[in-house]
Design a protein around this motif. Structure first.
Motif, PDB file in Angstrom:
ATOM      1  N   ALA A   4     -12.915 -10.246   1.478  1.00  0.00           N
ATOM      2  CA  ALA A   4     -12.949  -8.837   1.847  1.00  0.00           C
ATOM      3  C   ALA A   4     -13.877  -8.590   3.027  1.00  0.00           C
ATOM      4  CB  ALA A   4     -13.391  -8.002   0.651  1.00  0.00           C
ATOM      5  N   LYS A   6     -16.518  -6.290   4.573  1.00  0.00           N
ATOM      6  CA  LYS A   6     -17.501  -5.395   3.960  1.00  0.00           C
ATOM      7  C   LYS A   6     -17.815  -4.223   4.898  1.00  0.00           C
ATOM      8  CE  LYS A   6     -19.832  -9.134   3.570  1.00  0.00           C
ATOM      9  NZ  LYS A   6     -20.860 -10.171   3.380  1.00  0.00           N
ATOM     10  N   LYS A  24      -9.281   2.997  -1.252  1.00  0.00           N
ATOM     11  CA  LYS A  24      -8.875   2.602  -2.606  1.00  0.00           C
ATOM     12  C   LYS A  24      -7.400   2.902  -2.853  1.00  0.00           C
ATOM     13  CE  LYS A  24      -9.791   3.266  -7.512  1.00  0.00           C
ATOM     14  NZ  LYS A  24     -10.599   3.969  -8.548  1.00  0.00           N
ATOM     15  N   ALA A  27      -5.096   0.651  -0.719  1.00  0.00           N
ATOM     16  CA  ALA A  27      -5.674  -0.692  -0.533  1.00  0.00           C
ATOM     17  C   ALA A  27      -4.609  -1.746  -0.255  1.00  0.00           C
ATOM     18  CB  ALA A  27      -6.491  -1.071  -1.772  1.00  0.00           C
ATOM     19  N   THR A  31      -4.398  -3.829   3.224  1.00  0.00           N
ATOM     20  CA  THR A  31      -4.541  -5.288   3.217  1.00  0.00           C
ATOM     21  C   THR A  31      -3.352  -5.950   3.895  1.00  0.00           C
ATOM     22  OG1 THR A  31      -5.841  -5.195   1.178  1.00  0.00           O
ATOM     23  CG2 THR A  31      -4.841  -7.320   1.736  1.00  0.00           C
ATOM     24  N   PRO A  37      -8.604  -7.517   2.647  1.00  0.00           N
ATOM     25  CA  PRO A  37      -8.976  -6.208   2.100  1.00  0.00           C
ATOM     26  C   PRO A  37     -10.224  -5.646   2.773  1.00  0.00           C
ATOM     27  CG  PRO A  37      -9.525  -7.958   0.546  1.00  0.00           C
ATOM     28  CD  PRO A  37      -8.782  -8.604   1.669  1.00  0.00           C
ATOM     29  N   ARG A  39     -13.460  -3.328   1.923  1.00  0.00           N
ATOM     30  CA  ARG A  39     -14.176  -2.885   0.737  1.00  0.00           C
ATOM     31  C   ARG A  39     -15.512  -2.267   1.125  1.00  0.00           C
ATOM     32  NH1 ARG A  39     -14.159  -7.525  -2.730  1.00  0.00           N
ATOM     33  NH2 ARG A  39     -12.015  -6.832  -3.106  1.00  0.00           N
ATOM     34  N   THR A  41     -19.111  -1.559   0.544  1.00  0.00           N
ATOM     35  CA  THR A  41     -20.154  -2.207  -0.263  1.00  0.00           C
ATOM     36  C   THR A  41     -21.486  -1.462  -0.225  1.00  0.00           C
ATOM     37  OG1 THR A  41     -20.684  -3.651   1.611  1.00  0.00           O
ATOM     38  CG2 THR A  41     -19.131  -4.491  -0.044  1.00  0.00           C
TER      39      THR A  41
END
Length: 436
Positions: A4, A6, A24, A27, A31, A37, A39, A41
């Motif tokens: 992923a 970040k 989300k 997603a 992707t 993906p 994400r 963080t």
């Protein structure tokens, strides 16, 4: 390879939360487009106890946004706090360590973008800003990349939804400016202090960015001539409609032989033009290229989800080229940095335009003749004219639209007309814009 990417999000207001929701909800699609993906963080929050409409599971929240810009283990950063400072310092810190940033911050880009892009270029980082103009409408990418084979001659846009909503209400319901503004505030379309929107500064920031990308000139917010909508009256809107026009707040950028025109002002637009049909809080931008002709963009110019759409699109672009020196990518202002050169910005007195004029005059013989005589003496022809019934026992309204002339010539004629003894009130004057 599928690890992923970040993302750190600075600010979890309307836009920041929208970004988390979109990453989300979409997603799988994201992707598939990126190959990896995305994400979130890290996120910065001023109030960790405030309820938020997004899933923060797996997200480390911090109170100090500089922790993300300076220290966090992230690949990309979203700046979503707005304003000039500390947003500028946060972005400069992030790009200083080679982290690319996505922002929706039109004020910062318009006023300090030249400096920020220079800082990013030093480390090969990118600063992406699709969401800074017209929310979810991908107009930055379209002008910067889709029209790269064109010489852009002019552009015009309804780029502030608050003003467009107010003018639409005045048009459709006949309400006063103050009533329409209160309605916009009640619905959340206008801030408690709406000055930034209704006085045209928000539109001027966005126009600055569009003009720079279109013409290859440095960002120069201070050179934009700005006029808001507070003086537009229901009477002007009604008379404009009789003439076959609608009144819109437009940001306009044009090339002329002697320089570029950069202005924001309420404008009469033919009701037949597509941009005249854009109502409510929607935005629209019309661009004319020498090869493609006129192209238009239309859609939601504000709101958390619409703006988040543009932010995530930028994240996808940056994620696809992660690790690539941005100095080899599409330049932020469309033209190679050394080719971004200033052009003279025309004084508004020299800018040619047709004009709408409304005067309150004494209801007596010879008024129209004396007004048109003054116009003729300044070599100004009249394209349309009307005289309305007296407001009281002695006063009537005269309204007209002139041919296209330099503003200084119209201003000289207007000074003479205002001095006439039968002119009761100061004039209402608006520009008229012609579209294909």
């Amino acid at each position: 390879m599928n690890e992923a990417i970040k993302v750190g999000v600075i600010g979890l207001g309307t836009v920041g939360q929208g970004v988390l929701r979109l990453l989300k909800d979409n997603a799988d699609e994201i992707t598939r487009r990126v190959g990896r993906p995305l994400r979130v963080t890290y996120a910065s929050v001023r109030d960790p106890n405030k309820p938020r409409d997004c899933d923060l599971s797996g997200v480390t929240t911090v109170a100090d946004p500089m922790q993300i810009a300076r220290d966090a283990d992230v690949d990309l950063i979203v700046e979503a706090i707005g304003g000039i400072s500390p947003a500028r310092e946060l972005i400069e810190t992030a790009v200083g360590r080679g982290i690319s940033v996505v922002t929706a911050n039109k004020a910062l880009i318009a006023e300090d973008g030249n400096r920020i892009f220079d800082a990013a270029r030093q480390t090969g980082a990118s600063v992406a800003f699709e969401a800074a103009v017209a929310g979810g409408i991908p107009v930055i990418k379209a002008v910067r990349e889709g029209l790269a084979g064109n010489r852009v001659e002019r552009l015009a846009g309804i780029i502030n939804g608050t003003c467009n909503y107010i003018l639409t209400q005045m048009q459709e319901k006949g309400t006063s400016f103050d009533e329409a503004l209160r309605d916009a505030q009640r619905l959340g379309y206008a801030e408690a202090d709406p000055t930034f929107d209704i006085e045209g500064m928000d539109s001027a920031h966005k126009l600055t960015i569009l003009a720079s990308i279109a013409f290859g000139v440095p960002l120069d917010y201070a050179s934009v001539s700005v006029e808001g909508i507070t003086k537009v009256t229901p009477q002007d809107i009604q008379i404009a409609q009789v003439f076959g026009y609608r009144i819109k707040l437009l940001g306009i950028a044009k090339r002329h032989a002697t320089g570029v025109e950069l202005c924001v002002h309420p404008t009469l637009v033919s009701e037949k033009a597509m941009i005249a049909k854009v109502d409510g809080v929607l935005n629209s931008v019309v661009v004319h290229g020498n090869a493609v002709g006129e192209v238009g963009f239309y859609g939601r110019g504000a709101g958390g989800d619409a703006t988040a759409s543009a932010v995530v699109a930028d994240l996808c672009d940056l994620a696809r080229t992660l690790g690539v020196d941005a100095r080899h990518a599409v330049p932020p202002l469309a033209f190679q940095p050394e080719a971004v050169q200033p052009l003279p910005v025309m004084a508004m007195a020299d800018v040619p335009s047709a004009f709408y004029l409304r005067l309150l005059v004494a209801d007596e013989p010879g008024v129209l003749s004396k007004l048109t005589t003054i116009l003729a003496a300044h070599d100004i022809s009249v394209e349309a004219i009307l005289q309305r019934e007296p407001h009281g026992e002695d006063d009537a309204t005269v309204a007209l639209i002139t041919s296209v002339i330099p503003q200084h010539r119209f201003d000289h004629a207007l000074t003479e007309m205002r001095a006439l003894p039968f002119v009761r009130e100061d004039a209402a004057r608006l520009r008229v814009e012609k579209f294909e």
